[in-house]
Design a protein around this motif. Structure first.
Motif, PDB file in Angstrom:
ATOM      1  N   PHE A  12      81.542  39.461  72.885  1.00  0.00           N
ATOM      2  CA  PHE A  12      82.474  38.355  73.079  1.00  0.00           C
ATOM      3  C   PHE A  12      83.229  38.095  71.784  1.00  0.00           C
ATOM      4  CE2 PHE A  12      78.815  37.073  75.891  1.00  0.00           C
ATOM      5  CZ  PHE A  12      79.474  37.184  77.106  1.00  0.00           C
ATOM      6  N   HIS A  13      84.272  37.258  71.885  1.00  0.00           N
ATOM      7  CA  HIS A  13      84.993  36.795  70.703  1.00  0.00           C
ATOM      8  C   HIS A  13      84.554  35.397  70.275  1.00  0.00           C
ATOM      9  CE1 HIS A  13      87.943  40.016  70.234  1.00  0.00           C
ATOM     10  NE2 HIS A  13      88.146  39.995  71.531  1.00  0.00           N
ATOM     11  N   LYS A  14      84.024  34.617  71.206  1.00  0.00           N
ATOM     12  CA  LYS A  14      83.773  33.207  70.943  1.00  0.00           C
ATOM     13  C   LYS A  14      82.302  32.835  71.146  1.00  0.00           C
ATOM     14  CE  LYS A  14      88.043  32.295  70.007  1.00  0.00           C
ATOM     15  NZ  LYS A  14      88.427  31.985  68.593  1.00  0.00           N
ATOM     16  N   TYR A  31      66.151  39.276  73.010  1.00  0.00           N
ATOM     17  CA  TYR A  31      66.781  40.054  71.937  1.00  0.00           C
ATOM     18  C   TYR A  31      68.268  40.243  72.246  1.00  0.00           C
ATOM     19  CZ  TYR A  31      65.512  43.016  67.886  1.00  0.00           C
ATOM     20  OH  TYR A  31      65.316  43.525  66.633  1.00  0.00           O
ATOM     21  N   TYR A  32      69.118  39.970  71.256  1.00  0.00           N
ATOM     22  CA  TYR A  32      70.568  40.077  71.451  1.00  0.00           C
ATOM     23  C   TYR A  32      71.215  40.874  70.325  1.00  0.00           C
ATOM     24  CZ  TYR A  32      70.278  36.595  75.146  1.00  0.00           C
ATOM     25  OH  TYR A  32      69.980  35.932  76.309  1.00  0.00           O
ATOM     26  N   LYS A  33      72.285  41.577  70.678  1.00  0.00           N
ATOM     27  CA  LYS A  33      73.064  42.332  69.698  1.00  0.00           C
ATOM     28  C   LYS A  33      74.365  41.603  69.394  1.00  0.00           C
ATOM     29  CE  LYS A  33      75.549  46.094  70.706  1.00  0.00           C
ATOM     30  NZ  LYS A  33      76.894  45.937  70.049  1.00  0.00           N
ATOM     31  N   VAL A  34      74.608  41.390  68.119  1.00  0.00           N
ATOM     32  CA  VAL A  34      75.871  40.810  67.643  1.00  0.00           C
ATOM     33  C   VAL A  34      76.631  41.926  66.935  1.00  0.00           C
ATOM     34  CG1 VAL A  34      76.940  39.148  66.075  1.00  0.00           C
ATOM     35  CG2 VAL A  34      74.888  38.506  67.382  1.00  0.00           C
ATOM     36  N   GLY A  35      77.771  42.308  67.489  1.00  0.00           N
ATOM     37  CA  GLY A  35      78.552  43.399  66.921  1.00  0.00           C
ATOM     38  C   GLY A  35      79.785  42.918  66.188  1.00  0.00           C
ATOM     39  N   MET A  36      80.644  43.859  65.856  1.00  0.00           N
ATOM     40  CA  MET A  36      81.839  43.560  65.069  1.00  0.00           C
ATOM     41  C   MET A  36      82.753  42.537  65.742  1.00  0.00           C
ATOM     42  SD  MET A  36      82.923  47.364  63.832  1.00  0.00           S
ATOM     43  CE  MET A  36      81.751  48.486  63.074  1.00  0.00           C
ATOM     44  N   PHE A  39      81.002  39.058  65.407  1.00  0.00           N
ATOM     45  CA  PHE A  39      80.723  38.627  64.039  1.00  0.00           C
ATOM     46  C   PHE A  39      82.010  38.421  63.242  1.00  0.00           C
ATOM     47  CE2 PHE A  39      79.488  39.174  59.587  1.00  0.00           C
ATOM     48  CZ  PHE A  39      78.425  38.272  59.510  1.00  0.00           C
ATOM     49  N   TYR A  40      82.979  39.309  63.409  1.00  0.00           N
ATOM     50  CA  TYR A  40      84.235  39.168  62.669  1.00  0.00           C
ATOM     51  C   TYR A  40      85.017  37.944  63.131  1.00  0.00           C
ATOM     52  CZ  TYR A  40      83.513  43.958  60.959  1.00  0.00           C
ATOM     53  OH  TYR A  40      83.005  45.090  60.367  1.00  0.00           O
ATOM     54  N   SER A  41      84.792  37.533  64.355  1.00  0.00           N
ATOM     55  CA  SER A  41      85.481  36.363  64.894  1.00  0.00           C
ATOM     56  C   SER A  41      84.786  35.057  64.543  1.00  0.00           C
ATOM     57  CB  SER A  41      85.593  36.485  66.421  1.00  0.00           C
ATOM     58  OG  SER A  41      86.176  35.334  66.979  1.00  0.00           O
ATOM     59  N   ASP A  60      74.825  44.425  64.470  1.00  0.00           N
ATOM     60  CA  ASP A  60      75.313  45.802  64.614  1.00  0.00           C
ATOM     61  C   ASP A  60      76.683  45.952  63.958  1.00  0.00           C
ATOM     62  OD1 ASP A  60      75.688  48.414  65.544  1.00  0.00           O
ATOM     63  OD2 ASP A  60      76.482  47.732  67.474  1.00  0.00           O
ATOM     64  N   LEU A  61      76.684  46.108  62.625  1.00  0.00           N
ATOM     65  CA  LEU A  61      77.948  46.231  61.892  1.00  0.00           C
ATOM     66  C   LEU A  61      78.188  47.630  61.343  1.00  0.00           C
ATOM     67  CD1 LEU A  61      78.064  42.811  59.992  1.00  0.00           C
ATOM     68  CD2 LEU A  61      79.000  43.414  62.236  1.00  0.00           C
ATOM     69  N   LYS A  62      77.186  48.507  61.437  1.00  0.00           N
ATOM     70  CA  LYS A  62      77.361  49.931  61.107  1.00  0.00           C
ATOM     71  C   LYS A  62      77.999  50.143  59.735  1.00  0.00           C
ATOM     72  CE  LYS A  62      78.097  51.152  66.002  1.00  0.00           C
ATOM     73  NZ  LYS A  62      78.266  49.800  66.586  1.00  0.00           N
TER      74      LYS A  62
END
Length: 238
Positions: A12-14, A31-36, A39-41, A60-62
């Motif tokens: 999501f973005h928000k 368990y949840y994944k927060v990706g780019m 997180f960037y938003s 998950d920012l790799k």
């Protein structure tokens, strides 16, 4: 008991959308994944929300850069409370070892739990045509196993890899090595932008330790029912 082998991707973005899904899923998912994208938003506030809810977080920012930059970046992210963080294995042995060593040292110095550190092998969106376009002479599977062994040698806790390579990684890296598998789709679900995918049961049977599932739950008419159906399938594999 909640099956923490399931990691739900919060694409999501928000934060408001995150809260709605997390509250909808309730105790069925831990368990949840927060990706780019998220997180960037929204930044660290989404991690704070998830931790207040008692959830585990895969950030998950790799990260992929020179060794010092990656190591210091991970140390900065560590204080936000994620349980699992990652880098790109293609950054090489020195980058991974520097990151692992410095992350553990920083956690010890600050008296906080060190997050597990894993490495992305080859993105599950990469297909054979993409692979050949990169000029690679070995197969995807061969490179994935090579990178997994390199990550273990560097002191990382595991890798991200598709189900197609899981069994070979498990054989090469042993029973305690984490293998986080994205691109998991229940039977009949759309494959979306993934190329190397598997069902939940087959991924676990191959040796995956955790499964990342996004759209099949997030876009379902009844997300909680979709999550429970996936968990039921996972529980058939011990």
């Amino acid at each position: 008991m909640v099956d923490n082998r399931l990691i739900v991707a919060l694409d999501f973005h928000k934060t408001e959308d995150v809260k709605q899904l997390v509250n909808t899923l309730g105790d069925s998912v831990s368990y949840y994944k927060v990706g780019m994208e998220l997180f960037y938003s929204e930044g660290a506030q989404v991690i704070s929300f998830l931790k207040e809810k008692g959830k585990n977080v895969f950030l998950d920012l790799k990260l992929h850069d020179i060794p010092n930059t990656v190591a210091e970046g991970l140390c900065s992210l560590m204080v936000q409370g994620a349980d699992l963080v990652n880098v790109h294995a293609s950054g090489g042995y020195t980058m991974m070892k520097t990151a692992a060593d410095r992350l553990k040292k920083a956690a010890a110095n600050q008296g906080i739990a060190c997050p597990k550190l894993i490495a992305v092998t080859i993105l599950t969106s990469i297909n054979e045509e993409d692979w050949q376009g990169l000029g690679m002479t070995c197969t995807i599977g061969e490179q994935v196993v090579r990178l997994a062994k390199l990550a273990k040698k560097a002191g990382l806790d595991g890798v991200v890899a598709s189900s197609q390579e899981v069994s070979a990684i498990r054989e090469a890296c042993g029973p305690d090595f984490l293998i986080v598998t994205p691109g998991v789709r229940p039977a009949g679900a759309s494959i979306d932008d993934q190329s190397r995918i598997a069902t939940p049961a087959s991924a676990l049977q191959n040796g995956a330790s955790h499964l990342v599932v996004g759209r099949p739950i997030r876009a379902a008419e009844n997300p909680k029912a979709a999550a429970k159906a996936i968990i039921k399938e996972m529980e058939s594999v011990k």
